[in-house]
Design a protein around this motif. Structure first.
Motif: not given
Length: 63
Positions: A6-10, A27-30, A36-41, A47-56
């Motif tokens: 897993y690679e965390t993206i801010y 990152i995916i190309a690397s 490795w094969r990209f499997g998804g995120f 955030t407090s209003n429902g926005g995505i702050k970080e994803l793996d």
């Protein structure tokens, strides 16, 4: 059988996101170059209003 990494993206989580750096593509190309094969995120922090702050980014390969 597969193994995963897993690679965390801010993202910042703001209403308007500037993704012009396209860092996720680099990152995916690397990982792909290493077999490795990209499997998804998976959103991992919000955030407090429902926005995505970080994803793996999820990568897999056969063991």
């Amino acid at each position: 059988m597969y193994e995963y990494v897993y690679e965390t993206i801010y993202t910042g989580g703001g209403f308007f996101l500037d993704n012009s750096s396209q860092e996720h593509r680099k990152i995916i190309a690397s990982y792909a170059a290493k077999g490795w094969r990209f499997g998804g995120f998976v959103p991992s922090k919000f955030t407090s209003n429902g926005g995505i702050k970080e994803l793996d980014l999820v990568f897999e390969r056969e063991v």
